[in-house]
Design an enzyme around this catalytic site. Structure first.
Site, PDB file in Angstrom:
ATOM      1  N   LYS A  22      10.302 101.629  43.460  1.00  0.00           N
ATOM      2  CA  LYS A  22      11.165 102.796  42.546  1.00  0.00           C
ATOM      3  C   LYS A  22      10.153 103.650  41.551  1.00  0.00           C
ATOM      4  O   LYS A  22      10.140 104.695  41.460  1.00  0.00           O
ATOM      5  CB  LYS A  22      11.957 101.975  41.755  1.00  0.00           C
ATOM      6  CG  LYS A  22      12.799 102.668  40.552  1.00  0.00           C
ATOM      7  CD  LYS A  22      13.652 102.114  39.790  1.00  0.00           C
ATOM      8  CE  LYS A  22      13.053 101.419  38.826  1.00  0.00           C
ATOM      9  NZ  LYS A  22      12.824 101.659  37.568  1.00  0.00           N
ATOM     10  N   ASN A  23       9.260 102.810  41.037  1.00  0.00           N
ATOM     11  CA  ASN A  23       8.502 103.346  39.949  1.00  0.00           C
ATOM     12  C   ASN A  23       7.242 104.324  40.634  1.00  0.00           C
ATOM     13  O   ASN A  23       6.598 104.930  39.739  1.00  0.00           O
ATOM     14  CB  ASN A  23       7.988 102.416  39.002  1.00  0.00           C
ATOM     15  CG  ASN A  23       9.140 101.829  38.245  1.00  0.00           C
ATOM     16  OD1 ASN A  23      10.184 102.446  37.938  1.00  0.00           O
ATOM     17  ND2 ASN A  23       8.705 100.892  37.457  1.00  0.00           N
ATOM     18  N   CYS A 116      17.927 103.443  26.237  1.00  0.00           N
ATOM     19  CA  CYS A 116      17.383 102.494  26.917  1.00  0.00           C
ATOM     20  C   CYS A 116      17.622 101.201  26.504  1.00  0.00           C
ATOM     21  O   CYS A 116      17.763 101.135  25.125  1.00  0.00           O
ATOM     22  CB  CYS A 116      15.746 102.718  27.132  1.00  0.00           C
ATOM     23  SG  CYS A 116      14.929 101.339  27.964  1.00  0.00           S
ATOM     24  N   ARG A 121      12.278 103.802  23.049  1.00  0.00           N
ATOM     25  CA  ARG A 121      11.087 104.155  23.977  1.00  0.00           C
ATOM     26  C   ARG A 121      10.832 105.777  23.454  1.00  0.00           C
ATOM     27  O   ARG A 121      11.195 106.348  24.441  1.00  0.00           O
ATOM     28  CB  ARG A 121      11.725 104.108  25.625  1.00  0.00           C
ATOM     29  CG  ARG A 121      11.782 102.616  25.669  1.00  0.00           C
ATOM     30  CD  ARG A 121      12.334 102.575  27.294  1.00  0.00           C
ATOM     31  NE  ARG A 121      11.363 102.710  28.347  1.00  0.00           N
ATOM     32  CZ  ARG A 121      11.615 102.447  29.667  1.00  0.00           C
ATOM     33  NH1 ARG A 121      12.709 102.138  30.032  1.00  0.00           N
ATOM     34  NH2 ARG A 121      10.617 102.713  30.505  1.00  0.00           N
ATOM     35  N   ASP A 304       7.818  93.878  33.767  1.00  0.00           N
ATOM     36  CA  ASP A 304       9.192  93.766  34.577  1.00  0.00           C
ATOM     37  C   ASP A 304       9.337  92.592  35.559  1.00  0.00           C
ATOM     38  O   ASP A 304      10.412  92.242  35.956  1.00  0.00           O
ATOM     39  CB  ASP A 304       8.965  95.029  35.545  1.00  0.00           C
ATOM     40  CG  ASP A 304       9.129  96.507  34.979  1.00  0.00           C
ATOM     41  OD1 ASP A 304       9.472  96.460  33.614  1.00  0.00           O
ATOM     42  OD2 ASP A 304       8.527  97.448  35.603  1.00  0.00           O
ATOM     43  N   ARG A 396      20.298 100.444  39.938  1.00  0.00           N
ATOM     44  CA  ARG A 396      19.385 101.431  39.300  1.00  0.00           C
ATOM     45  C   ARG A 396      17.897 100.926  40.309  1.00  0.00           C
ATOM     46  O   ARG A 396      17.242 101.827  40.222  1.00  0.00           O
ATOM     47  CB  ARG A 396      19.214 101.492  38.207  1.00  0.00           C
ATOM     48  CG  ARG A 396      20.158 102.147  37.168  1.00  0.00           C
ATOM     49  CD  ARG A 396      19.798 102.332  35.729  1.00  0.00           C
ATOM     50  NE  ARG A 396      18.426 102.425  35.505  1.00  0.00           N
ATOM     51  CZ  ARG A 396      17.749 101.588  34.652  1.00  0.00           C
ATOM     52  NH1 ARG A 396      18.172 100.852  34.069  1.00  0.00           N
ATOM     53  NH2 ARG A 396      16.390 102.235  34.833  1.00  0.00           N
TER      54      ARG A 396
HETATM   55  N1  EPU Z   1       5.393 104.235  24.200  1.00  0.00           N
HETATM   56  C1  EPU Z   1       5.390 105.053  23.378  1.00  0.00           C
HETATM   57  N2  EPU Z   1       5.508 106.185  23.295  1.00  0.00           N
HETATM   58  C2  EPU Z   1       5.476 107.022  24.213  1.00  0.00           C
HETATM   59  C3  EPU Z   1       5.305 106.041  25.640  1.00  0.00           C
HETATM   60  C4  EPU Z   1       5.402 104.750  25.674  1.00  0.00           C
HETATM   61  O1  EPU Z   1       5.245 104.430  22.208  1.00  0.00           O
HETATM   62  O2  EPU Z   1       5.225 108.304  24.588  1.00  0.00           O
HETATM   63  C5  EPU Z   1       5.480 102.792  24.487  1.00  0.00           C
HETATM   64  C6  EPU Z   1       6.748 102.222  24.885  1.00  0.00           C
HETATM   65  O3  EPU Z   1       7.756 102.294  23.989  1.00  0.00           O
HETATM   66  C7  EPU Z   1       6.193 100.889  25.302  1.00  0.00           C
HETATM   67  C8  EPU Z   1       5.112 100.976  25.952  1.00  0.00           C
HETATM   68  O4  EPU Z   1       4.626 102.449  25.204  1.00  0.00           O
HETATM   69  O5  EPU Z   1       6.418  99.963  24.377  1.00  0.00           O
HETATM   70  C9  EPU Z   1       4.776 101.203  27.417  1.00  0.00           C
HETATM   71  O6  EPU Z   1       5.479 102.111  27.801  1.00  0.00           O
HETATM   72  P1  EPU Z   1       5.165 103.015  29.326  1.00  0.00           P
HETATM   73  O7  EPU Z   1       5.290 104.424  28.919  1.00  0.00           O
HETATM   74  O8  EPU Z   1       3.934 102.422  29.729  1.00  0.00           O
HETATM   75  O9  EPU Z   1       6.512 102.704  30.101  1.00  0.00           O
HETATM   76  P2  EPU Z   1       7.057 103.992  30.990  1.00  0.00           P
HETATM   77  O10 EPU Z   1       6.390 104.686  31.737  1.00  0.00           O
HETATM   78  O11 EPU Z   1       8.319 104.350  30.166  1.00  0.00           O
HETATM   79  C10 EPU Z   1       7.204 102.342  33.050  1.00  0.00           C
HETATM   80  C11 EPU Z   1       8.210 101.782  34.218  1.00  0.00           C
HETATM   81  C12 EPU Z   1       9.086 100.525  33.374  1.00  0.00           C
HETATM   82  C13 EPU Z   1       7.953  99.612  33.021  1.00  0.00           C
HETATM   83  C14 EPU Z   1       6.817 100.138  32.236  1.00  0.00           C
HETATM   84  C15 EPU Z   1       5.906  99.226  31.731  1.00  0.00           C
HETATM   85  C16 EPU Z   1       8.685 103.596  35.479  1.00  0.00           C
HETATM   86  C17 EPU Z   1       9.959 104.676  35.812  1.00  0.00           C
HETATM   87  N3  EPU Z   1       9.156 102.744  34.455  1.00  0.00           N
HETATM   88  O12 EPU Z   1       7.762 102.938  32.156  1.00  0.00           O
HETATM   89  O13 EPU Z   1       9.824  99.973  34.560  1.00  0.00           O
HETATM   90  O14 EPU Z   1       8.762  98.417  32.311  1.00  0.00           O
HETATM   91  O15 EPU Z   1       6.125 101.286  32.813  1.00  0.00           O
HETATM   92  O16 EPU Z   1       5.165  98.666  32.618  1.00  0.00           O
HETATM   93  O17 EPU Z   1       7.482 103.530  35.768  1.00  0.00           O
HETATM   94  C18 EPU Z   1      11.685  98.972  35.239  1.00  0.00           C
HETATM   95  O18 EPU Z   1      11.425  99.236  36.471  1.00  0.00           O
HETATM   96  O19 EPU Z   1      12.452  98.096  35.091  1.00  0.00           O
HETATM   97  C19 EPU Z   1      11.117  99.424  34.104  1.00  0.00           C
HETATM   98  C20 EPU Z   1      11.461  99.615  33.016  1.00  0.00           C
END
Ligand code: EPU
Length: 417
Positions: A22-23, A116, A121, A304, A396
């Site tokens: 998915k990701n 979320c 987030r 995850d 999802r």
């Molecule tokens: N963060 C910030 N500011 C930002 C972006 C992120 O503070 O602008 C913080 C987030 O709040 C979090 C941390 O940084 O505490 C890591 O977030 P990241 O941006 O790496 O996560 P994401 O890109 O929003 C993806 C996956 C998630 C997975 C995380 C961490 C996708 C679509 N989603 O989210 O997957 O948990 O990386 O590995 O790629 C899931 O599949 O169930 C899922 C939630």
């Protein structure tokens, strides 16, 4: 209301090909906007979040069609650069369209992505990266209005955010000159995105390391790409087999992508063997507690997989401590697991699990995607029947969790209640 009903106590046995990730699929679908041609993307499971991405692409004027697990996106007909609030709210990763639309059109307008279940987030790191590339971003009434002739630059991410790395890579493809992204996320999905961008003709290198380099401004074209297998779905099925006992072979996923999870399951007493073709897990269904599990960015233990591994250890002998370092609110499944007789105490980032001899089936409610899958893993090892509600969360991210586990011998079905 649709519910999943599980009767615990059956061992799992057999082979399964794991769905596409998915990701990976979600950022790759956003990246297709940049192409201006026809992209054939294989291994796209039928998930709610994938459908939400397809809806956004159609809104932007792209043609999207599905045949089995293959999605074809024609972005030569792209006609818009804004995404309405209702589409943005359907999933968090809608925000990745920002970099792609800006990279292709030089402007974009969208709202903040969906709220979320995992706690706040923010997208500040995404926006800072795009501003560094020269985008002007005005935030007005919940809408983000972005404009910019983007110029390659050096971007240093304050933390290796997966989404911000992806957004920066996509925007940088449309920028003039070279962009160097430091402290980039190193997840396998970033490497997959790089593979897709290269197949479209982009010059991107370094994904999988902390520095990603994009030479922007290349003319891009259509391509064919196969997305990697889903390491978190694999971790879910391995946790299920570890908990229920049995002998399961998974295909379609790179064993290196789940090595932190298989290390934990081995320590818990499972026998795991891996080669290029498959991952095999054998379990007697009697596990022991393991060393503290601390979630961290890849190649650390994935946040995850925290919930499903916790569910696998519910009846283990001994105690296991979890430290959740990625999200503020990622223990919401704990309250539901307690209803089944689990012994877990959580406070802040820490949860301590003491194994119990038996779990009892109960009516439980999914709190989020991975937490929902954890309830199913718990149900497989509980006495009696577990009824899992709010399964839209599970849909999802899992194409057919119920069917896959049923094929492995679980007494599980999805019914209308
Ligand atoms: N963060 C910030 N500011 C930002 C972006 C992120 O503070 O602008 C913080 C987030 O709040 C979090 C941390 O940084 O505490 C890591 O977030 P990241 O941006 O790496 O996560 P994401 O890109 O929003 C993806 C996956 C998630 C997975 C995380 C961490 C996708 C679509 N989603 O989210 O997957 O948990 O990386 O590995 O790629 C899931 O599949 O169930 C899922 C939630």
């Amino acid at each position: 209301m649709r519910v999943i009903t599980v009767e615990g106590g059956r061992r799992l046995r057999g082979e399964l090909t794991v769905q596409g990730a998915k990701n990976s699929v979600l950022p790759i679908l956003a990246a297709a906007v940049l192409s201006g041609g026809v992209c054939v993307i294989e291994n796209c499971p039928p998930l709610e979040d994938v459908e939400a991405s397809a809806a956004i692409l159609r809104h932007l004027g792209c043609r999207v069609s599905r045949e089995g697990e293959t999605l074809t996106v024609d972005s030569s007909t792209l006609s818009g650069w804004e995404i309405p609030d209702a589409l943005m709210r359907r999933m968090r990763s809608s925000v990745i369209f920002l970099g792609a639309i800006l990279g292709r059109c030089g402007r974009a307008e969208l709202s903040y992505p969906g709220g979320c279940e995992l706690g706040p987030r923010p997208i500040d790191i995404h926006l800072a990266a795009l501003r560094a590339l020269g985008a002007r971003i005005d935030e007005c009434g919940g809408r983000l209005q972005c404009q910019g002739g983007l110029l390659g630059t050096e971007i240093v991410l304050p933390l290796p955010s997966v989404g911000a790395t992806e957004n920066a890579m996509l925007a940088a493809c449309g920028a003039r000159g070279v962009t160097v992204i430091s402290n980039a996320a190193r997840e396998p999905e970033i490497v997959d995105l790089q593979g897709f961008l290269r197949a479209m003709g982009a010059a991107v290198r370094g994904a999988g390391s902390a520095t990603v380099i994009v030479e922007g401004g290349r003319p891009l074209h259509g391509c064919r790409h196969r997305c990697i297998g889903d390491r978190i779905a694999a971790a879910t099925y391995l946790s299920a087999a570890a908990a229920a006992g049995g002998d399961v072979v998974l295909r379609g996923v790179d064993y290196r992508h789940v090595s932190t999870v298989t290390t934990v399951l081995r320590q818990a007493g499972c026998c795991v063997s891996c080669d290029e073709a498959c991952i095999r897990l054998q379990s007697r269904g009697v596990l022991r507690g393991v060393s503290p599990i601390r979630t961290s960015p890849y190649p650390g233990f994935p946040t995850d997989a925290q919930a499903v591994v916790m569910a696998a250890l519910l009846r283990s002998h001994g105690t296991t401590m979890f430290v959740e370092n990625m999200f503020q609110s990622r223990y919401r499944h704990v309250g539901e697991l307690l209803r089944m007789g689990a012994d877990i105490r959580s406070e802040g980032r820490v949860a301590v699990l003491c194994g119990v001899p038996r779990l009892s089936g109960a009516a439980v409610r999914c709190t989020d995607l991975r937490g929902g899958a954890a309830l199913v893993v718990a149900g497989l090892q509980a006495d009696g029947i577990t009824q899992v509600e709010e399964i839209r969360h599970i849909k999802r991210g899992y194409g057919d969790l119920t069917g896959d586990l049923a094929r492995l011998g679980a007494a599980i079905q999805e019914t209308e209640r």
